[in-house]
Design an enzyme around this catalytic site. Sequence first.
Site, PDB file in Angstrom:
ATOM      1  N   GLU A  68       0.785  -1.168   0.136  1.00  0.00           N
ATOM      2  CA  GLU A  68       0.007   0.026  -0.099  1.00  0.00           C
ATOM      3  C   GLU A  68       1.027   1.367   0.142  1.00  0.00           C
ATOM      4  OE1 GLU A  68      -3.690  -2.013   2.324  1.00  0.00           O
ATOM      5  OE2 GLU A  68      -2.498  -0.587   3.421  1.00  0.00           O
ATOM      6  N   ASN A 100      -1.076   7.396  -1.146  1.00  0.00           N
ATOM      7  CA  ASN A 100      -1.934   7.896  -2.175  1.00  0.00           C
ATOM      8  C   ASN A 100      -2.910   6.970  -2.968  1.00  0.00           C
ATOM      9  OD1 ASN A 100      -1.407   7.048  -4.795  1.00  0.00           O
ATOM     10  ND2 ASN A 100      -0.441   8.834  -5.384  1.00  0.00           N
ATOM     11  N   GLU A 147      -1.451 -10.194  -6.688  1.00  0.00           N
ATOM     12  CA  GLU A 147      -1.152 -10.687  -7.965  1.00  0.00           C
ATOM     13  C   GLU A 147      -0.700 -10.100  -9.059  1.00  0.00           C
ATOM     14  OE1 GLU A 147      -5.708 -11.284  -6.096  1.00  0.00           O
ATOM     15  OE2 GLU A 147      -4.071  -9.845  -6.075  1.00  0.00           O
TER      16      GLU A 147
END
Length: 130
Positions: free
Chosen positions: A42, A45, A53
């Site tokens: 993550e 933004n 994946e």
Amino acid sequence: MTDLLETARDVQSNAHVPYSEYPVGAALETADGEVFVGCNLENANYSNSLHAEEVAIAEAVKNGHREFTRVAVSSGQRDGVTPCGMCRQTLAEFCDDDLVVLCDRGDDEPPAEYTLGELLPDTITEEMLE
């Protein structure tokens, strides 16, 4: 449980998920039996975040692989998570409709099993762009 699913579970520990706290791991098997893994990464933004994946297929393609047989996906919640639409389309770029997709539903249940074609019928293909 399959070894591929266990590999997807194991790679979750490398996920960077400070915002969602929802780690996901993926393990992608090539036609010759090699396995490439990915976890979600993550970003503050959000739109720059990478999905497990995507990371797995990028690693496989980077290493010269273009034929795949199975992918296993697991979240920390073992909730049967399937690849999102964006990941399905990325998989479809490199995988046939018969790619087996295993989704982790926890130790007490067998994984849900789909084909990529079931999860993404009538996908956008290179031929459609010609």
